[in-house]
Write an enzyme that holds these catalytic residues in place. Structure first.
Site, PDB file in Angstrom:
ATOM      1  N   ASP A  64      27.663 -11.511  17.723  1.00 37.27           N
ATOM      2  CA  ASP A  64      27.469 -12.710  18.299  1.00 37.27           C
ATOM      3  C   ASP A  64      27.197 -13.987  17.501  1.00 37.27           C
ATOM      4  O   ASP A  64      26.599 -13.654  16.395  1.00 37.27           O
ATOM      5  CB  ASP A  64      26.493 -12.455  19.389  1.00 37.27           C
ATOM      6  N   HIS A 112      24.297  -9.711  15.591  1.00 34.96           N
ATOM      7  CA  HIS A 112      24.645 -11.034  15.239  1.00 34.96           C
ATOM      8  C   HIS A 112      25.043 -11.441  13.876  1.00 34.96           C
ATOM      9  O   HIS A 112      24.203 -11.138  12.837  1.00 34.96           O
ATOM     10  CB  HIS A 112      23.362 -11.835  15.694  1.00 34.96           C
TER      11      HIS A 112
END
Ligand SMILES: [Zn+2]
Length: 284
Positions: free
Chosen positions: A89, A235
């Site tokens: 992400d 991430h």
């Protein structure tokens, strides 16, 4: 005839979840009570406050399906093929994403990138490169606002639609999935996603790698109970740095991919898991 399921290959018409239906009924009931017996107002107000507390709690629980369908695992057919999904992400980030793409290529693994629309605009080449390499770029809102879950319906539509357009135009591939910033959402989100043909995806486990700078701990959280059908979250944007200043994802990802291979699991994109389900449904 059964209703649409969260794993249905085609976007279904919006149907409010049980909690949302009960909430709507409760609001109507409270209003009726106020009109019929004004002296009972404390009961009506109390019930509405309790209902709002419940809706808020559901929205603050990223893996909850109380506000609408929510992928926390891959469909059973994908799990049966021993597939799992690695989702990454908050990118693209030019300092981190190119290295992430190399690590994935070294192990022939596919991943799903939940990208921020503004970053896709800024780093368009990186977003295109993700898709060119067989990964998928999905919708993580245009700006990743901290107050995303507090947005009203119109702002919510704008925030998601702009990212949808940005990603579609930049990569040539329209997102099929949405993930809320920090996983937090309101009851307004589900009808918006339904209208845009998007499915909500959260995760099975996350490594908290934006706040935890110890690669060992992040890896431990992701691999505890590692199994087919898992959706894992890392991430490439907002990444915490290790003591040596290395983004945590870069230390975790190679070891995670080793663990996935050792467990004889295949990393696939959410899109591939969804579309293969659609193909199987057509064939049967
Ligand atoms: Zn995010």
């Amino acid at each position: 005839m059964t209703g649409p399921t969260p794993h249905s290959p085609t976007p279904a018409r919006w149907r409010p979840s049980t909690l949302v239906r009960v909430s709507l009924g409760l609001h109507a009931g409270a209003l009726g009570l106020l009109v019929a017996r004004p002296s009972a107002w404390p009961w009506a107000v109390g019930a509405v406050i309790a209902d709002h507390a419940l809706l808020t709690a559901a929205g603050l629980t990223p893996r909850s399906a109380l506000l609408g369908p929510n992928w926390t695992r891959l469909p059973a057919a994908a799990a049966g093929r021993r597939e799992l999904a690695i989702t990454i992400d908050d990118g693209p980030d030019p300092r981190i994403t190119p290295r992430v793409l190399e690590l994935l290529a070294e192990r022939r693994a596919k991943a799903t990138f939940f990208c921020i629309g503004e970053r896709v605009q800024r780093y368009a080449q990186l977003a295109r490169e993700m898709v060119r390499r067989g990964h998928s770029v999905e919708n993580h809102s245009q700006r990743h606002l901290n107050h995303f879950s507090l947005l009203g319906p119109r702002s919510l539509v704008a925030e998601i639609e702009r990212a949808q357009d940005t990603i579609g135009i930049t990569t040539g591939q329209q997102p099929l999935f949405f993930r809320a910033p920090a996983g937090l959402r309101s009851p307004f989100l589900d009808p918006v996603l339904s209208r845009l043909g998007l499915r909500l995806a959260s995760w099975t486990r996350r490594g908290f790698d934006t706040v935890n700078s110890r690669a060992e701990a992040v890896l431990g959280k992701l691999t505890r109970g590692l199994g087919a059908g898992d959706i894992l979250l890392l991430h490439d944007g907002h990444a915490a740095l290790t003591g040596k200043g290395v983004p945590v994802v870069l230390e975790v990802l190679p070891r995670l991919l080793d663990a996935v291979a050792a467990a004889e699991l295949t990393p696939v994109t959410l899109r591939a898991a969804l579309l293969s389900g659609a193909r199987e449904a057509c064939a049967s």
